[in-house]
Design an enzyme around this catalytic site. Sequence first.
Site, mmCIF file in Angstrom:
data_model
loop_
_atom_site.group_PDB
_atom_site.id
_atom_site.type_symbol
_atom_site.label_atom_id
_atom_site.label_comp_id
_atom_site.label_asym_id
_atom_site.label_seq_id
_atom_site.Cartn_x
_atom_site.Cartn_y
_atom_site.Cartn_z
ATOM 1 N N GLU A 12 -2.629 -8.908 3.186
ATOM 2 C CA GLU A 12 -3.053 -9.375 4.514
ATOM 3 C C GLU A 12 -4.560 -9.296 4.702
ATOM 4 O OE1 GLU A 12 -1.280 -6.762 3.838
ATOM 5 O OE2 GLU A 12 -2.231 -5.016 4.762
ATOM 6 N N HIS B 91 -3.736 -4.925 -0.484
ATOM 7 C CA HIS B 91 -3.387 -5.434 0.844
ATOM 8 C C HIS B 91 -3.469 -6.961 0.872
ATOM 9 C CE1 HIS B 91 -3.365 -1.671 3.210
ATOM 10 N NE2 HIS B 91 -4.153 -1.239 2.243
ATOM 11 N N CYS C 40 0.842 -1.202 0.000
ATOM 12 C CA CYS C 40 0.000 0.000 0.000
ATOM 13 C C CYS C 40 0.883 1.261 0.000
ATOM 14 C CB CYS C 40 -0.987 -0.016 1.153
ATOM 15 S SG CYS C 40 -2.310 1.193 0.953
#
Lengths: 212, 253
Positions: free
Chosen positions: A194, A192, A82
């Site tokens: 995650e 992202h 990001c």
Amino acid sequence: MNKIVVVDYGMGNLRSVAQALRAVAPEADVVISGEVADIESADRIVLPGQGAMPDCMRSLRESGVQDALLAASRSKPLMGVCIGEQMLFERSEEGHAAGLGLLPGEVVRFQLDGMLQEDGSRFKVPQMGWNQVQQSAAHPMWQDIPDNSYFYFVHSYFARPSVAEHTVGVTVYGAPFSCAVARDNIFATQFHPEKSAAAGLQLYKNFVHWSP
Amino acid sequence: MLAKRIIPCLDVTDGRVVKGVNFTELRDAGDPVEIARRYDEQGADELTFLDITATSDNRGLILHIIEAVASQVFIPLTVGGGVREVADVRRLLNAGADKVSMNSSAVANPQLVYDAAHKHGSQCIVVAIDAKQVAPGKWEVFTHGGRKATGLDAIEWAKKMEQLGAGEILLTSMDRDGTKSGFDLGLTRGVSDAISIPVIASGGVGGLQDLADGIKLGKADAVLAASIFHYGQHTVQEAKQFMAQQGIPMRLA
């Protein structure tokens, strides 16, 4: 021991990144740290970031780890996420901030005012949600991830590399933009991983085993 | 193409997930971590947790729940309820929330939205708007779980929140909430057309067509529902397949 340091300079969802790394690499030593010594002793480094790039760059400078990070970026596997991806570039339109300059190019804002999506609804900025990533160039980090998999994005700005070969992933939002970049031992994504369920976890797994 | 999102909503009180009808009559629906994991497996695009009886006394409970969920579920988590100051936002983000939703406190103190967005970024600031129709084409903002009228026009309020830095609007029709009669599409369309940040439609989902209508007719970017998923009426996967068949871009597992 594979020591992975998630760089803590006061910005970003570090906990989620660390938890995703621990989930795919229980044997690794995953450390959230803003200490120069940890960055120097790390085998791999993840640079996350959230919020505004000028704030992230200021925090990174003031945290005292910028030089250690730049030194590590010359040899160790480094993954930017990001704003952590955006900071790798030379500069951003956002607040006219200077970046780390590890990749040539700049960070620009979506210009979608007045444009409509196919279904007649407005393009919203930030782009928020799951979008498909086309693997525009082969890369070991894409291993076991189907082309055009969905990943989670939340952003108003994106990187525009000046070297076309540095783009390894492309997403379309209004127009195609570079959403994953790579050079030597560096790999970075605008999205992202995650927060991208199975596809994202696979990307972190690939990073843990990547030998550039 | 950017997919439209399905967001199961978990109303949490005293550490349990509950579901009410028109903001009252709470029924127990289960353990938050267990439910979150199930929705993730079904392909939920995000999860929203609303701490519906948030007070300073039980603040720790939701933080604990978010920590537990965030360690096992790798999709975005939004948390709302009882957010009164920028420090609350920080605490929730640290616990593992990706976005924090404000409602009553944004009305009481709009500066909070500005301060939180400038401190943590617009991407993590959601403003929840509970609206009730007061005239044809006109909706008023209510707060305190729907008990308090504010005199604010819902569409104007959404625009103001965008200007102050909100990154997303969670829009609930109080007339429809818990009724299973579908979203208030006029409200949803009115707000979505008026602002440039994403809108999540909420309140009134009774079946899969309601979800599709929220996107196609309401022009929402995401749809939120609770009871049709909690009680096993439909899985998230069924909902996504149904919507994809209607030509809506969806992330299918």
